[in-house]
Motif scaffolding. Structure first.
Motif, mmCIF file in Angstrom:
data_model
loop_
_atom_site.group_PDB
_atom_site.id
_atom_site.type_symbol
_atom_site.label_atom_id
_atom_site.label_comp_id
_atom_site.label_asym_id
_atom_site.label_seq_id
_atom_site.Cartn_x
_atom_site.Cartn_y
_atom_site.Cartn_z
ATOM 1 N N LEU A 87 0.733 -1.275 0.041
ATOM 2 C CA LEU A 87 0.220 0.086 0.115
ATOM 3 C C LEU A 87 0.825 1.301 -0.095
ATOM 4 O O LEU A 87 0.492 2.208 -0.800
ATOM 5 C CB LEU A 87 -0.824 0.050 1.261
ATOM 6 C CG LEU A 87 -2.405 -0.911 1.074
ATOM 7 C CD1 LEU A 87 -3.250 -0.634 2.407
ATOM 8 C CD2 LEU A 87 -3.022 -0.218 -0.184
ATOM 9 N N VAL A 88 1.952 1.113 0.900
ATOM 10 C CA VAL A 88 2.751 2.505 0.910
ATOM 11 C C VAL A 88 3.470 2.593 -0.343
ATOM 12 O O VAL A 88 3.461 3.716 -0.896
ATOM 13 C CB VAL A 88 4.008 2.385 2.034
ATOM 14 C CG1 VAL A 88 4.917 3.144 2.043
ATOM 15 C CG2 VAL A 88 3.120 2.139 3.235
ATOM 16 N N ALA A 89 3.956 1.660 -0.981
ATOM 17 C CA ALA A 89 4.692 1.588 -2.366
ATOM 18 C C ALA A 89 3.723 2.128 -3.563
ATOM 19 O O ALA A 89 3.982 3.052 -4.378
ATOM 20 C CB ALA A 89 5.163 0.235 -2.975
ATOM 21 N N VAL A 90 2.479 1.788 -3.357
ATOM 22 C CA VAL A 90 1.626 2.032 -4.327
ATOM 23 C C VAL A 90 1.221 3.420 -4.157
ATOM 24 O O VAL A 90 1.162 4.010 -5.204
ATOM 25 C CB VAL A 90 0.233 1.034 -4.665
ATOM 26 C CG1 VAL A 90 -0.824 1.636 -5.551
ATOM 27 C CG2 VAL A 90 0.756 -0.131 -4.988
ATOM 28 N N LEU A 91 0.967 3.838 -3.283
ATOM 29 C CA LEU A 91 0.558 5.266 -2.748
ATOM 30 C C LEU A 91 1.674 6.229 -3.370
ATOM 31 O O LEU A 91 1.628 7.208 -3.819
ATOM 32 C CB LEU A 91 0.368 5.616 -1.425
ATOM 33 C CG LEU A 91 -1.235 5.118 -0.983
ATOM 34 C CD1 LEU A 91 -1.155 4.868 0.581
ATOM 35 C CD2 LEU A 91 -2.320 6.199 -1.330
ATOM 36 N N GLY A 92 2.894 5.905 -2.977
ATOM 37 C CA GLY A 92 4.043 6.530 -3.469
ATOM 38 C C GLY A 92 4.068 6.656 -4.946
ATOM 39 O O GLY A 92 4.337 7.827 -5.473
ATOM 40 N N SER A 93 3.867 5.681 -5.770
ATOM 41 C CA SER A 93 3.525 5.681 -7.402
ATOM 42 C C SER A 93 2.527 6.691 -7.384
ATOM 43 O O SER A 93 2.564 7.143 -8.540
ATOM 44 C CB SER A 93 3.358 4.497 -7.870
ATOM 45 O OG SER A 93 4.352 3.664 -7.752
ATOM 46 N N LEU A 94 1.343 7.069 -6.839
ATOM 47 C CA LEU A 94 0.456 7.994 -6.868
ATOM 48 C C LEU A 94 0.921 9.424 -6.728
ATOM 49 O O LEU A 94 0.136 10.198 -6.548
ATOM 50 C CB LEU A 94 -0.853 7.564 -6.034
ATOM 51 C CG LEU A 94 -1.629 6.370 -6.798
ATOM 52 C CD1 LEU A 94 -2.268 5.733 -5.805
ATOM 53 C CD2 LEU A 94 -2.438 6.711 -8.112
ATOM 54 N N GLY A 95 1.948 9.472 -5.925
ATOM 55 C CA GLY A 95 2.466 10.899 -5.433
ATOM 56 C C GLY A 95 2.152 11.117 -4.275
ATOM 57 O O GLY A 95 2.119 12.432 -3.915
ATOM 58 N N VAL A 96 1.936 10.241 -3.228
ATOM 59 C CA VAL A 96 1.500 10.259 -2.035
ATOM 60 C C VAL A 96 2.448 9.764 -0.897
ATOM 61 O O VAL A 96 2.740 8.598 -1.338
ATOM 62 C CB VAL A 96 0.255 9.788 -1.481
ATOM 63 C CG1 VAL A 96 -0.243 9.882 -0.442
ATOM 64 C CG2 VAL A 96 -0.931 9.989 -2.641
ATOM 65 N N ASP A 97 2.948 10.370 -0.111
ATOM 66 C CA ASP A 97 3.946 10.046 0.898
ATOM 67 C C ASP A 97 3.447 9.508 1.993
ATOM 68 O O ASP A 97 2.739 10.226 2.648
ATOM 69 C CB ASP A 97 4.905 11.280 1.247
ATOM 70 C CG ASP A 97 5.920 10.799 2.042
ATOM 71 O OD1 ASP A 97 5.985 9.547 2.490
ATOM 72 O OD2 ASP A 97 6.910 11.488 2.696
ATOM 73 N N ALA A 98 3.502 8.074 2.227
ATOM 74 C CA ALA A 98 2.728 7.451 3.116
ATOM 75 C C ALA A 98 3.842 6.578 3.966
ATOM 76 O O ALA A 98 3.424 5.506 4.926
ATOM 77 C CB ALA A 98 1.839 6.444 2.702
ATOM 78 N N SER A 99 4.778 7.098 4.294
ATOM 79 C CA SER A 99 6.143 6.476 4.753
ATOM 80 C C SER A 99 5.986 6.496 6.174
ATOM 81 O O SER A 99 6.985 5.979 6.898
ATOM 82 C CB SER A 99 7.370 7.291 4.135
ATOM 83 O OG SER A 99 7.501 8.592 4.591
ATOM 84 N N SER A 100 5.437 7.201 7.010
ATOM 85 C CA SER A 100 5.292 7.342 8.212
ATOM 86 C C SER A 100 3.886 7.748 8.739
ATOM 87 O O SER A 100 3.163 8.284 8.005
ATOM 88 C CB SER A 100 6.390 8.338 8.985
ATOM 89 O OG SER A 100 5.721 9.720 8.554
ATOM 90 N N PRO A 101 3.552 7.561 9.957
ATOM 91 C CA PRO A 101 2.375 8.030 10.713
ATOM 92 C C PRO A 101 1.855 9.450 10.453
ATOM 93 O O PRO A 101 0.698 9.879 10.013
ATOM 94 C CB PRO A 101 2.103 7.491 12.133
ATOM 95 C CG PRO A 101 3.098 6.452 12.070
ATOM 96 C CD PRO A 101 4.286 6.860 11.255
#
Length: 718
Positions: free
Chosen positions: A40-54
């Protein structure tokens, strides 16, 4: 760092849902699979969304929830004709605003005032400013087309596209109560003796005309004709093109370019000299050599390009260039850059279409840009000639083009459309029965938000170009207009997640452009999908795809033909399976075993294949289509007679089946292990079958007779 097996927490799931990332999926085996937090984190990153931390997740959630309020108007509004639609308009709280529509000139043009509806919505504080929402109602009687909504006021000066699409794409008159059948061909594999080692657009026109006149066919489905690289090595897969919008000039017939007839003797000798290596490939039964064919054609076409054109021909070229606009210019520039950097790494600045280096190259390489524009014009003219030949031959539909799922990650589309394509992920499919390790198609997916910001114009422009000379279009993996399987860079195909798209917009625009082109739309709706999807496509008038071997009843036996869908293209086989003669001989099992593509023991898979074949033969015997000991030819014909008993409005017959070919064109899950997309058309004995001989081929004539008898039992035989 997120653990590869860790389950996502509630905040990550919430963020994923906001961007359409699906946290689980049902596999082909009926099991519900959970997507890991890392995926999920990796796919969101490809969408331009940083989900690397809370903390980053919390910021991203706040941003996505405020995003609509930051916009005066939505980036685009797509609606069905006749439906009541509200549009939100955001301004400073308390400010007045007015709105109006500028109608599509193709729909008559004009200005239309839009009224504000009484829909109270509480204001919202965004970035320290109190923002209010006014709601405007669009009229239900808007004409089909691409209109523009304007909003004006003290804190508003915005516009957005309003796309009015057909509620349903209706079939052309001959198909509303009738049926049609046609051949399916991999054009590159179907050569004539005049071809330069590969089937071309002149062969396409001949195939279509002869199919109609000698066999009564109503359409000819061909593989995607999208352009590949303009330099060696050329990617052989038509489903992994450089661009989906433009045509591979490899398919041009040099002799059919008008200026070729007026060449000087010296220039004609240059063309004939260039042709020699390619013409020598015509009788070669080995893998198709695209590189030799293209090198020869490119040399010859450069000679023809340099020849003078009449004033009328130049005006036609200029009109075509204006019609295709910036998209064509960018594609031609990419081709020129591909030549400049052939065989070496592109400088980073060259990979950025907006860089100063690229702007300078546009000037320096203008003649090469002009050449590649000219190639597309020539290909477009020959495509138009092929469609005219199809209709003049008597086809009711004509050429059915095929649209690939995406384009090469290093190709022209990825370069020119970077703002609407994802970085760091590719498209594929989760594991299924035939590809038990999943598939990675190596193509960057559309960015849902990027497409909306662009008002879907890149998608529309692609459809318009492909549909210009089409009687129908097949959309490969149409499920991808609903959701796509995104695979993060470096991950296995099974370690992906589905990302949802605005299918109402994508299917609606497809229906609008097909309506304007007068084309039928067929969606390849196979594989793992949500059950409601097929109902939705049927509602919108998009035909589905029924493959005989995949259609099963509740008892897992072959589905009775009367239970097939009417709105479908029904076929015995598909290009991702061996031709039927090979399938009956278990070639699909033997080949996957040789290539190491099976997760189960080969004996188990072979036994399952044998049981499938026996069940199908039992069905044929029950319906008196074969006797107790049929020949291979009789079984192939009986299978086609079986699909003729379905109510499907379209019936497709593979040319490979018609001549008894056994070799598969493509083995999914392979790259260099098998000569995918390089197999020339041959019969069961391995003898090449040329266009000139195709319609006198005894096996083809026998199959066509059997099919026409099944489709028209009361008609006289030829």
């Amino acid at each position: 760092m997120t653990d590869a097996t860790e389950a996502p927490d509630e905040s990550l799931l919430r963020l994923g849902a906001a961007y359409g990332v699906v946290p689980d999926y049902w596999g082909f085996d009926g099991t519900l699979h959970q997507v890991s937090a890392a995926t999920l984190v990796a796919v969101l990153g490809s969408l331009g969304v940083d989900a690397s931390s809370p903390e980053r997740i919390a910021l991203a959630i706040a941003h996505v929830e405020d995003m609509p309020w930051r916009r005066t108007l939505p980036p685009v509004v797509v609606l069905r004709q006749g439906r009541h639609t509200h549009v939100p308009v955001h301004v400073r709280h308390g400010d007045p605003v007015e709105a109006w529509l500028e109608l599509d000139p193709e729909s008559g043009g004009g200005r239309l005032e839009v009224t504000q509806a009484d829909v109270p919505v509480p204001p919202r504080t965004v970035d320290g400013t109190l923002i209010g929402r006014a709601t405007f109602t669009l009229p239900t009687d808007l004409p089909l087309g691409w209109h523009e909504l304007h909003a004006s006021g003290p804190s508003a000066d915005a516009r957005c596209a309003v796309v009015v699409t057909p509620g349903r794409l209706e079939l052309p008159e001959p198909l509303r109560d009738g049926r049609a059948w046609g051949f399916m061909a991999q054009l590159y594999s179907v050569r004539s003796r005049a071809s330069w080692g590969i089937g071309d657009l002149a062969d396409l026109g001949d195939l279509a005309w002869l199919s109609a006149r000698t066999c009564g066919a109503d359409f000819l489905l061909v593989n995607p004709l999208h352009a590949a690289e303009p330099v060696e090595p050329m990617t052989p897969s038509p489903y992994l093109p450089s661009t989906r919008r433009f045509v591979n000039p490899l398919y041009i017939r040099v002799e059919d370019v008008r200026e070729t007839a007026y060449l000087s003797a010296a220039d004609r000798a240059l063309v004939e000299w260039a042709a020699e290596p390619a013409l020598a490939l015509g009788a070669d039964p080995g893998p198709i050599d695209r590189d030799t064919a293209w090198t020869a054609k490119k040399s010859a076409l450069e000679v023809v390009y340099a020849a003078p054109r009449s004033a009328a021909r130049q005006a036609e070229l200029d009109e075509y260039r204006e019609l295709e606009g910036q998209g064509l210019e960018d594609f031609a520039l990419w081709c020129a850059l591909a030549e400049r950097y052939a065989g070496r790494e592109w400088p980073p600045a060259a990979r950025d279409a907006s860089s100063e280096l690229v702007a300078q190259a546009r000037v320096e390489l203008q003649d090469r840009v002009d050449f590649y524009v000219w190639l597309q014009w020539v290909a477009d003219q020959q495509l138009g000639a092929a469609q005219r030949a199809a209709l003049e031959g008597g086809m009711t539909v004509g050429i059915m083009h095929d649209l690939a799922v995406g384009a090469h990650a290093d190709g022209a589309d990825a370069w020119a459309l970077a703002s609407v394509l994802a970085q760091g992920a590719t498209v594929g499919a989760p594991p299924d029965m035939y590809n038990q390790k999943g598939q990675n198609w190596s193509q960057p997916p559309w960015l849902p938000e990027g497409l909306a910001r662009a008002a879907y114009r890149p998608y529309r422009d692609m459809l318009r170009s492909v549909l210009r000379h089409a009687g129908a279009i097949r959309i490969d993996h149409i499920i991808g207009l609903f959701r796509l399987w995104w695979i993060p860079a470096g991950a296995e195909p099974s370690q992906g997640a589905y990302v949802r798209y605005d299918h109402e917009a994508l299917i609606g625009i497809l229906a609008l452009e097909a309506h304007r082109a007068g084309a039928v739309v067929i969606g390849e709706d196979l594989g793992v999908f949500e059950p409601w999807v097929r109902d939705y496509l049927t509602e919108r008038g998009v035909l589905g795809t029924s493959i005989l071997w995949f259609e099963k009843g509740h008892d897992d036996k072959p589905l009775a033909p009367e239970h097939y869908r009417r709105l479908a293209l029904a076929t015995v086989t598909t290009h991702d399976l061996p031709p039927t003669a090979g399938y009956l001989a278990d070639e699909h099992v033997a080949l996957r075993d040789r290539l190491g593509l099976l997760d189960e023991p080969v004996a188990v898979v072979r036994q399952a294949s044998r049981a499938e074949r026996e069940a199908m033969l039992a069905t044929l015997r029950e319906r008196d289509l074969v006797d107790s000991d049929p020949s291979e030819r009789e079984v192939v014909e009986a299978l086609h007679q079986l699909i003729a008993q379905t109510p499907a409005v379209l019936i497709g017959v593979s040319l490979a089946d018609a001549v008894g070919e056994r070799r598969t064109q493509n083995q999914p899950g392979t790259d260099r292990e098998y000569p995918n997309w390089k197999v020339p058309l041959a019969d069961g004995a391995g003898q090449l079958v040329f266009v000139e001989d195709l319609f006198d081929h005894a096996r083809l004539r026998s199959l066509v007779t059997a099919l026409n008898r099944a489709l028209h039992p009361g008609a006289d035989e030829d």
